[in-house]
Design a protein around this motif. Structure first.
Motif: not given
Length: 253
Positions: A143-150, A159-160, A182-185, A251-253
């Motif tokens: 889920x960090x592929x969507x952007x995450x501080x630090x 994302x790549x 697979x994109x874990x939270x 969902x993440x949004x």
């Protein structure tokens, strides 16, 4: 399994956490599993869990960012377990920091393990898959592929891996090979424990705070992710390719 043939799977970063859970799950479905991690000795616990349950497993030490080690590891798997036609790219590290504090080494290490490692492993295994007319490549995004501080480095590689996956699906599909991600939270692992430490929180409190933001009101476990990986790695997923499945409790949004 819907086939009588025991197919061979390679799971990277399988000494613990999501990788270990995935290796155990694939073995339970009848796969012979190569348990691959940086240190061969660290793989023995996962191998033991598999063999004690009656499965076949092999511990393999390998730095996935080193092409020579990857080629040697895949050759060993092919010789001792059989041609690897299932690959789970799970190996990963964290080097979290805000951009102005992040070193070049922090960036390169994360890039090399996650993205270069997935490239080298897929390249080394794809020939076996093409020869078999069957292959499954599952890469771990986040889920960090969507952007995450630090996590500029970690977010970039995750994302790549999604773009990498979609490209493999297009290139290898005609050979019977699928590629999915697979994109874990939030999942309880040693990596998330280290994240809690980085931000100065008790890990139990960190989990409680995370669960409060998740629709199903709990954090993920490695087995939750292994379940999704097992679907993509199975015979029944032959018409599913180039997909990214977020396994995040909502969902993440």
């Amino acid at each position: 399994m819907s086939t009588t043939e025991q197919r061979t799977a390679v799971v990277t970063g399988a000494a613990r956490g999501i990788g270990a859970a995935t290796a155990v799950r694939l073995a339970a479905e009848g796969r012979a599993v190569a348990v691959l991690d940086l240190d061969e000795q660290s793989c023995q616990e996962t191998v033991g869990r598999i063999t004690e349950a009656g499965g076949r497993a092999l511990a393999v030490g390998c730095d996935v960012s080193d092409s020579a080690q990857v080629e040697a590891a895949v050759a060993k798997v092919a010789a001792e377990l059989g041609p690897p036609v299932i690959l789970v790219n799970n190996a990963g590290v964290l080097r979290d920091n805000l951009l102005f504090k992040m070193s070049e080494s922090d960036w390169d290490t994360v890039m090399n393990v996650h993205l270069k490692g997935a490239f080298l492993m897929a390249k080394a295994c794809q020939g076996h898959m093409v020869d078999a007319g069957f292959g499954r490549i599952v890469s771990l995004s986040s889920s960090s592929a969507l952007g995450n501080r630090g996590q500029a480095n970690y977010a970039a590689v995750k994302a790549g891996l999604q773009g990498f996956t979609k490209t493999l699906a297009k290139e290898l599909g005609k050979f019977g090979v699928t590629a999915n991600a697979v994109a874990p939270g939030f999942v309880v692992t040693e990596m998330t424990a280290r994240t809690a430490a980085r931000v100065g929180m008790d890990f139990e409190e960190f989990q409680t705070a995370a669960a409060a933001q998740i629709p199903v009101q709990r954090v993920g476990r490695p087995e939750d992710i292994a379940n999704a990986i097992a679907f993509f790695a199975g015979d029944d997923a032959g018409f599913v390719s180039g997909q990214v499945l977020y396994v995040a409790g909502g969902p993440l949004n």
